[in-house]
Design a protein around this motif. Structure first.
Motif, PDB file in Angstrom:
ATOM      1  N   GLY A 277       0.822  -1.354   0.122  1.00 52.33           N
ATOM      2  CA  GLY A 277       0.486   0.200  -0.495  1.00 52.33           C
ATOM      3  C   GLY A 277       0.902   1.357  -0.304  1.00 52.33           C
ATOM      4  N   GLU A 278       2.205   1.266   0.324  1.00 52.47           N
ATOM      5  CA  GLU A 278       2.378   2.862  -0.268  1.00 52.47           C
ATOM      6  C   GLU A 278       3.459   3.060  -0.718  1.00 52.47           C
ATOM      7  N   ALA A 279       4.048   2.260  -2.133  1.00 53.61           N
ATOM      8  CA  ALA A 279       4.646   2.720  -3.083  1.00 53.61           C
ATOM      9  C   ALA A 279       3.557   3.034  -4.277  1.00 53.61           C
ATOM     10  N   ARG A 280       3.182   4.752  -4.320  1.00 51.70           N
ATOM     11  CA  ARG A 280       2.442   5.088  -5.165  1.00 51.70           C
ATOM     12  C   ARG A 280       3.584   5.206  -6.599  1.00 51.70           C
ATOM     13  N   VAL A 281       2.525   4.841  -7.453  1.00 54.53           N
ATOM     14  CA  VAL A 281       3.427   5.171  -9.269  1.00 54.53           C
ATOM     15  C   VAL A 281       2.195   6.614  -9.743  1.00 54.53           C
ATOM     16  N   GLU A 282       2.864   7.433 -10.786  1.00 57.81           N
ATOM     17  CA  GLU A 282       1.949   8.252 -11.122  1.00 57.81           C
ATOM     18  C   GLU A 282       1.324   7.502 -12.688  1.00 57.81           C
ATOM     19  N   THR A 283       0.430   7.837 -12.702  1.00 56.63           N
ATOM     20  CA  THR A 283      -0.022   6.989 -13.970  1.00 56.63           C
ATOM     21  C   THR A 283       0.617   7.841 -15.100  1.00 56.63           C
ATOM     22  N   VAL A 284       0.299   6.633 -16.769  1.00 60.05           N
ATOM     23  CA  VAL A 284       0.501   7.321 -17.632  1.00 60.05           C
ATOM     24  C   VAL A 284       0.180   6.936 -18.834  1.00 60.05           C
ATOM     25  N   ASP A 285       0.231   7.326 -19.709  1.00 62.00           N
ATOM     26  CA  ASP A 285      -0.691   6.447 -20.545  1.00 62.00           C
ATOM     27  C   ASP A 285      -0.102   5.496 -20.995  1.00 62.00           C
ATOM     28  N   GLY A 286      -1.046   4.483 -21.747  1.00 56.75           N
ATOM     29  CA  GLY A 286       0.335   2.815 -22.311  1.00 56.75           C
ATOM     30  C   GLY A 286      -0.362   2.203 -21.195  1.00 56.75           C
TER      31      GLY A 286
ATOM     32  N   THR B 212      -0.857  -0.591 -18.555  1.00 55.76           N
ATOM     33  CA  THR B 212      -1.947  -0.805 -17.183  1.00 55.76           C
ATOM     34  C   THR B 212      -1.632  -1.442 -15.793  1.00 55.76           C
ATOM     35  N   PHE B 213      -2.310  -0.397 -14.649  1.00 55.99           N
ATOM     36  CA  PHE B 213      -1.936  -0.020 -13.632  1.00 55.99           C
ATOM     37  C   PHE B 213      -2.931  -0.875 -12.397  1.00 55.99           C
ATOM     38  N   GLU B 214      -1.999  -1.966 -11.629  1.00 54.50           N
ATOM     39  CA  GLU B 214      -2.095  -2.568 -10.665  1.00 54.50           C
ATOM     40  C   GLU B 214      -1.561  -2.544  -9.400  1.00 54.50           C
ATOM     41  N   ASN B 215      -2.609  -2.459  -8.431  1.00 51.17           N
ATOM     42  CA  ASN B 215      -1.836  -2.911  -7.157  1.00 51.17           C
ATOM     43  C   ASN B 215      -2.253  -3.775  -7.019  1.00 51.17           C
ATOM     44  N   TRP B 216      -1.496  -4.783  -6.313  1.00 55.33           N
ATOM     45  CA  TRP B 216      -1.527  -6.202  -5.188  1.00 55.33           C
ATOM     46  C   TRP B 216      -1.223  -5.538  -3.701  1.00 55.33           C
ATOM     47  N   ASP B 217      -2.299  -5.652  -3.022  1.00 48.43           N
ATOM     48  CA  ASP B 217      -1.550  -5.080  -1.322  1.00 48.43           C
ATOM     49  C   ASP B 217      -1.735  -6.275  -0.851  1.00 48.43           C
ATOM     50  N   THR B 218      -0.449  -6.972  -1.174  1.00 51.44           N
ATOM     51  CA  THR B 218      -0.308  -8.222  -0.806  1.00 51.44           C
ATOM     52  C   THR B 218      -0.494  -8.186   0.605  1.00 51.44           C
ATOM     53  N   ASP B 219       0.209  -9.472   1.307  1.00 49.78           N
ATOM     54  CA  ASP B 219      -0.215  -9.756   2.744  1.00 49.78           C
ATOM     55  C   ASP B 219       1.165  -9.393   3.480  1.00 49.78           C
ATOM     56  N   GLU B 220       1.370  -8.810   4.524  1.00 48.62           N
ATOM     57  CA  GLU B 220       2.354  -8.256   5.586  1.00 48.62           C
ATOM     58  C   GLU B 220       1.850  -9.306   7.103  1.00 48.62           C
ATOM     59  N   PRO B 221       3.000 -10.143   7.201  1.00 47.68           N
ATOM     60  CA  PRO B 221       2.725 -10.766   8.604  1.00 47.68           C
ATOM     61  C   PRO B 221       3.129 -11.123   9.926  1.00 47.68           C
ATOM     62  N   SER B 222       3.825  -9.351   9.028  1.00 46.82           N
ATOM     63  CA  SER B 222       3.994  -8.596  10.209  1.00 46.82           C
ATOM     64  C   SER B 222       3.475  -8.291  11.121  1.00 46.82           C
ATOM     65  N   GLU B 223       1.985  -7.518  10.276  1.00 44.67           N
ATOM     66  CA  GLU B 223       0.945  -7.077  11.529  1.00 44.67           C
ATOM     67  C   GLU B 223       0.368  -8.345  11.780  1.00 44.67           C
ATOM     68  N   ARG B 224       0.591  -9.238  11.716  1.00 46.92           N
ATOM     69  CA  ARG B 224      -0.164 -10.708  12.561  1.00 46.92           C
ATOM     70  C   ARG B 224       0.932 -10.965  13.790  1.00 46.92           C
ATOM     71  N   GLY B 225       2.246 -10.577  14.271  1.00 50.29           N
ATOM     72  CA  GLY B 225       3.422 -10.676  14.931  1.00 50.29           C
ATOM     73  C   GLY B 225       4.674 -11.641  13.851  1.00 50.29           C
ATOM     74  N   ILE B 226       4.637 -11.497  13.025  1.00 46.50           N
ATOM     75  CA  ILE B 226       4.763 -13.498  12.364  1.00 46.50           C
ATOM     76  C   ILE B 226       5.961 -12.306  11.198  1.00 46.50           C
ATOM     77  N   ASP B 227       7.655 -12.684  11.950  1.00 46.63           N
ATOM     78  CA  ASP B 227       8.723 -11.755  11.100  1.00 46.63           C
ATOM     79  C   ASP B 227       9.982 -12.987  11.038  1.00 46.63           C
ATOM     80  N   GLY B 228      10.507 -12.546  10.718  1.00 44.12           N
ATOM     81  CA  GLY B 228      11.510 -13.345   9.855  1.00 44.12           C
ATOM     82  C   GLY B 228      11.496 -13.988   8.852  1.00 44.12           C
ATOM     83  N   MET B 229      12.618 -15.087   8.914  1.00 47.03           N
ATOM     84  CA  MET B 229      12.148 -15.841   7.589  1.00 47.03           C
ATOM     85  C   MET B 229      10.955 -16.383   7.632  1.00 47.03           C
ATOM     86  N   GLU B 230      10.132 -16.490   8.506  1.00 52.25           N
ATOM     87  CA  GLU B 230       8.503 -17.451   8.581  1.00 52.25           C
ATOM     88  C   GLU B 230       7.644 -16.270   7.686  1.00 52.25           C
ATOM     89  N   ARG B 231       8.061 -14.930   7.934  1.00 50.14           N
ATOM     90  CA  ARG B 231       7.323 -13.947   7.480  1.00 50.14           C
ATOM     91  C   ARG B 231       7.565 -13.648   5.697  1.00 50.14           C
TER      92      ARG B 231
END
Length: 139
Positions: A85-94, A96-115
């Protein structure tokens, strides 16, 4: 080749998620898709845990480095995918823009290699779907 689909993956630092997505797509699609990655505020190095998690699935990003968005490259891409959710790219013609709101395991207390494995696996599923979509529309 003009009929080769192209994708630019973007995250903030270009050291983790966008490098993961690009590496996974290169492994899956080979030269059938032109793949790039960049950051809105590129860091200095690739995230070591991210790179290690990719090696577990035979993707080596050791030759990569964080890089900024090249406006000319951005404009000629078919797809520009922002990761998280943090990366912002100004759209240009040409592209197709998509955002992948990816899993963020650290929000569930999962860190390190498991995250990192959970993040990698979430991105891998999305990369597989995008690769299928890109290659199924190819003439």
């Amino acid at each position: 080749m003009p009929d080769t689909p192209s994708v630019l993956f973007v995250c903030v630092k270009n050291g983790g998620k966008s490098q993961m997505a690009a590496g996974l797509m290169r492994k899956l699609a080979g030269t059938a898709v032109e793949v790039h990655s960049a950051g809105t505020k590129p860091g200095v190095t690739i995230n070591a845990l991210s790179a290690e998690s990719l090696l577990e699935v035979d993707v080596d990003v050791s030759g990569e480095h964080p890089k900024p968005i090249d406006p000319a490259l951005l404009a000629r891409m078919d797809y520009v995918i922002t990761l998280g959710g943090e990366a912002r790219v100004e759209t240009v013609d040409g592209p197709t823009f998509e955002n992948w709101d990816t899993d963020e395991p650290s929000e569930r207390g999962i860190d390190g290699m498991e995250r990192m494995r959970l993040v990698r696996d979430d991105i891998a599923i999305r990369v597989e779907a995008l690769t299928s979509r890109l290659l199924s529309t190819k003439p």
